[in-house]
Design a protein around this motif. Structure first.
Motif, mmCIF file in Angstrom:
data_model
loop_
_atom_site.group_PDB
_atom_site.id
_atom_site.type_symbol
_atom_site.label_atom_id
_atom_site.label_comp_id
_atom_site.label_asym_id
_atom_site.label_seq_id
_atom_site.Cartn_x
_atom_site.Cartn_y
_atom_site.Cartn_z
ATOM 1 N N ALA A 200 0.817 -1.217 0.000
ATOM 2 C CA ALA A 200 0.000 0.000 0.000
ATOM 3 C C ALA A 200 0.850 1.267 0.000
ATOM 4 C CB ALA A 200 -0.929 0.002 1.214
ATOM 5 N N ALA B 130 -11.092 5.147 3.849
ATOM 6 C CA ALA B 130 -10.653 5.659 2.549
ATOM 7 C C ALA B 130 -11.788 6.418 1.870
ATOM 8 C CB ALA B 130 -10.208 4.489 1.679
ATOM 9 N N THR C 284 -13.097 5.642 -0.721
ATOM 10 C CA THR C 284 -13.981 4.625 -1.290
ATOM 11 C C THR C 284 -14.854 3.957 -0.228
ATOM 12 O OG1 THR C 284 -12.114 3.123 -1.068
ATOM 13 C CG2 THR C 284 -12.528 4.008 -3.265
ATOM 14 N N THR C 285 -14.510 4.141 1.044
ATOM 15 C CA THR C 285 -15.237 3.451 2.104
ATOM 16 C C THR C 285 -16.687 3.925 2.163
ATOM 17 O OG1 THR C 285 -13.191 3.356 3.363
ATOM 18 C CG2 THR C 285 -15.203 2.863 4.567
ATOM 19 N N LYS D 180 -7.298 8.366 -3.079
ATOM 20 C CA LYS D 180 -7.136 7.018 -3.593
ATOM 21 C C LYS D 180 -5.700 6.897 -4.051
ATOM 22 C CE LYS D 180 -11.823 7.220 -5.105
ATOM 23 N NZ LYS D 180 -12.641 7.728 -6.181
ATOM 24 N N GLY D 181 -5.050 5.837 -3.665
ATOM 25 C CA GLY D 181 -3.678 5.671 -4.101
ATOM 26 C C GLY D 181 -2.804 5.213 -2.969
ATOM 27 N N VAL D 182 -1.521 5.120 -3.270
ATOM 28 C CA VAL D 182 -0.557 4.679 -2.275
ATOM 29 C C VAL D 182 -0.037 5.895 -1.518
ATOM 30 C CG1 VAL D 182 0.119 2.622 -3.539
ATOM 31 C CG2 VAL D 182 1.272 4.775 -4.019
#
Lengths: 412, 281
Positions: free
Chosen positions: B63, B159, B161-162, B184-186
């Protein structure tokens, strides 16, 4: 009399074929060990998988693609001279090497690409080791007009140059992964990073039965066509089920595809063949089930190869497709429940089997599949001529001729 | 709900009382040099850090972006181990008994050590919380139980997206604070949309009383200030690690910390002052 009707649907009454459970576990294995950012994407993927696996239109389109694009069913082939060489049970090949793109990998990518399209995703990504899954992904992306990015370890790019070029010809972008051991595990890390970043429009076509739930079950289901066909063909040809199944195991997708429809057939022995590399006594191998222990890698709890600090070890195999420090969680469960047995074949044994199979059968196996050939010969020799050893010839060896030539000091 | 409180809870309570925004810097243990880590931790506190996040080096940081990947690889090459991470925390604790320390890492080294042994050693060294990146709340039944026995909070990520349903399920399981991943992303990814933060954090606050820290993609004082306007604390990770990467000596590393973290602190304090002024008005 054995009941041999073809099973397509999974009986919920059966504790084995019904796995994974609702939370994605195969007993103590599997699960969903990923960053929170991916959890919802995995939930969406799981919902789509559950929906389309029972959707008649989707399955009809998949069957049609498997027939006309992949070339299924693949034949069952009696390897007569290899059988004579082993001097025991009949050795029978399930010819996945004859599929379009030359390996079993296309079964899964055709299925996942249809799923991607059904979910409205326009971009697909994939990781690849030997390049077979990358080629299979690039192939289906080309056919469906999707953008395709393939992550591949820098070392694998060197040893699989032909497949790299094939992917590029198919319009895929191949990204060289320079981190870590620069092989399959690092390509998988990088594909996950891409997915986390582009989760809205991107579908990750994972190539093996590893990774977070639902991938182990999803990839298994798309490959299980191999076992379903083999089961039916064996009964048609020999009037019975085989006594033993043999398949090589890296992540484990071809083995899981062959094994799954036979799991309830207790009399059918299952052998998963891992890469013992330069020997299981040392560290230069990739046999996570034979010589590893339970941990967490790439989103699931499974057997893996690590050091005492829990750092993932660099593995070795002559075959790029088996050169992976983890394994699918369902294999971990089949091992611990003693339903399947896992064994190791060294680089040298695999190369010997590669030559033997090529010379005796006119079939050049992929180096991955050559591991299974080596064990099948050993296994057949301990059995009787009325018995059948069914081997998954998971891929063809064209991609490996440079590796074999290099190892033997021949320049081509 | 967690039935204990530790340094993390006390620190956030104190921050709230003083209207101060929390600053949580992340460094990878053993990077850029294992011998500097403890002094870097003290320097972070001296220049305004309220909590410290210390990364456990791992070979496969799925991650994390390239900055933290490289920091982990460099630390491992220099012989960093979990034992040494515990030793660094214990050494830090000898001179600082108040600043909470959170270990951030991945599941496999924790499991290899053994969950019980890991927790005992972590608590014994003076660790207060664990953020296991690849252990979402869904897989955390066992870790939470054992960590709690040692009064260690397990911190969870939320996140962009959660879904609200997930936050709802996660909220009662979370300890210490909620770590909101701002993009979103690392780790170390580029763009941060501060404007989108307010509704996301509001949604978390509707479902949890825990403080909310925001991280991933924050590198400048201006970004930190914007984030702090809606969050309780700001996490600075990759940006700090990439600056430390340039340090050739321990003195240089301390100078980087002083200047960079000092700058972020000043920005947060501007934000804190505004909050305090608003409260007075």
């Amino acid at each position: 009399m054995v009941e041999v009707a073809e099973k397509r649907t999974v009986s919920s009454a059966d504790p084995r074929q019904a796995l994974p459970d609702a939370s994605g576990h195969f007993g103590a294995f599997g699960g969903r060990f990923v960053s929170e950012t991916l959890m919802v994407a995995l939930e969406e993927l799981e919902a789509a998988w559950r929906k389309y696996r029972d959707d008649a239109d989707f399955q009809a389109e998949l069957d049609s693609d498997l027939a006309h694009f992949v070339g299924r069913p693949s034949p069952l082939y009696l390897a007569e001279r290899l059988t004579a060489h082993a001097g025991g049970a009949k050795i029978v090949f399930k010819r996945e090497d004859l599929n379009h793109t030359g390996a079993h990998k296309i079964n899964n990518t055709v299925g996942q690409a249809l799923l991607a399209r059904a979910m409205g995703k326009k971009r697909v990504i994939a990781e690849t080791g030997a390049g077979q899954h990358g080629v299979a992904s690039a192939t289906v992306a080309a056919r469906l007009g999707m953008q395709c990015v393939v992550y591949m370890g820098a070392d694998d790019i060197k040893r699989q140059a032909i497949n790299v070029f094939r992917m590029k010809l198919l319009g895929a972008e191949v990204i060289s992964v320079e981190s870590g051991a620069r092989t399959l595990k690092d390509a998988l890390n990088e594909a996950m990073r891409d997915w986390v970043t582009n989760v809205d429009d991107t579908f990750y076509i994972l190539g093996t039965v590893a990774g977070p739930h639902p991938y182990p079950a999803l990839v298994r289901d798309f490959n299980a066509v191999v076992g379903r066909e083999a089961r039916r063909q064996c009964v048609e040809e020999y009037g019975k089920l085989p006594e033993a199944l043999v398949a090589c195991v890296g992540g484990g997708s071809n083995a899981m595809g062959l094994f799954y429809p036979f799991i309830d057939d207790e009399d059918v022995a299952m052998y998963g063949v891992e890469a013992a590399g330069r020997g299981l006594s040392g560290l230069e191998h990739a046999a996570s089930l034979c010589a590893g222990r339970v941990g967490v890698l790439h989103g699931s709890r499974t057997y893996l190869l690590d050091d005492d600090a829990g750092q993932i070890r660099h593995t070795h195999s002559v075959s790029a497709g088996l050169d992976y420090p983890g394994v699918g969680p369902e294999h971990a469960w089949l091992k611990d429940s003693l339903r399947a047995r896992y064994v190791g074949v060294t680089d040298d044994e695999a190369l010997e089997a590669f030559h033997l199979c090529t010379r005796k059968e006119g079939i050049m196996p992929a180096l991955e599949s050559a591991h299974a050939v080596a064990w099948a010969i050993k296994q057949a020799s301990r059995m009787t001529p009325d018995q059948v050893v069914l081997l998954n010839m998971s891929g063809r060896g064209d991609k490996d001729i440079h590796t074999v030539a290099d190892l033997e000091g021949i320049s081509i | 709900m967690t039935r204990f409180s530790n340094r993390i809870d006390r620190r956030f309570a104190a921050l709230a009382e003083h209207g101060r925004k929390g600053l949580i810097p992340y460094v990878t243990a053993g990077h850029p040099d294992p011998a500097w880590t403890v002094e870097i931790m003290h320097a972070l506190v001296a220049n305004g850090a309220d909590l410290l996040e210390l990364g456990i080096p791992f070979s496969d940081v799925m991650a994390d972006g390239p900055v933290i990947q490289n920091a982990c690889a460099a630390a491992l090459e220099q012989g960093m181990t979990l034992e040494k991470v515990f030793a660094q925390v214990a050494e830090f604790r000898a001179r600082d008994s108040d600043t909470p320390v959170i270990l951030m890492g991945y599941m496999n080294p924790v499991e290899r050590c053994g969950l019980e042994t890991f927790s005992r050693r972590a608590a014994g060294a003076g660790v207060d919380g664990l953020l296991i990146v690849d252990c979402p709340a869904d897989e955390a039944v066992e870790t939470r139980r054992v960590f709690a026995e040692h009064e260690l909070h397990q911190i969870f990520l939320v996140a962009p997206t959660t879904t609200e349903a997930r936050v709802e399920r996660m909220a009662p399981l979370a300890g210490g604070f909620i770590y909101y991943v701002s993009l979103k992303g690392v780790t170390g990814s580029a763009a941060l949309d501060a404007g989108a933060l307010a509704p996301a954090i509001g949604s978390i606050r509707d479902r949890s009383d825990l403080p909310v820290a925001v991280g991933f993609g924050i590198s400048t004082p201006a970004q930190a200030e914007a984030v702090a306007a809606v969050a309780d604390a700001v996490v600075i990770g990759s940006a700090l690690v990439s600056q430390l990467d340039q340090a050739e000596t321990e003195t240089a590393a301390i100078e980087i910390v002083t200047e960079y973290i000092g700058g972020i602190r000043a920005a947060l304090d501007r934000c804190g002052d505004a909050v305090a002024a608003e409260a007075r008005a």
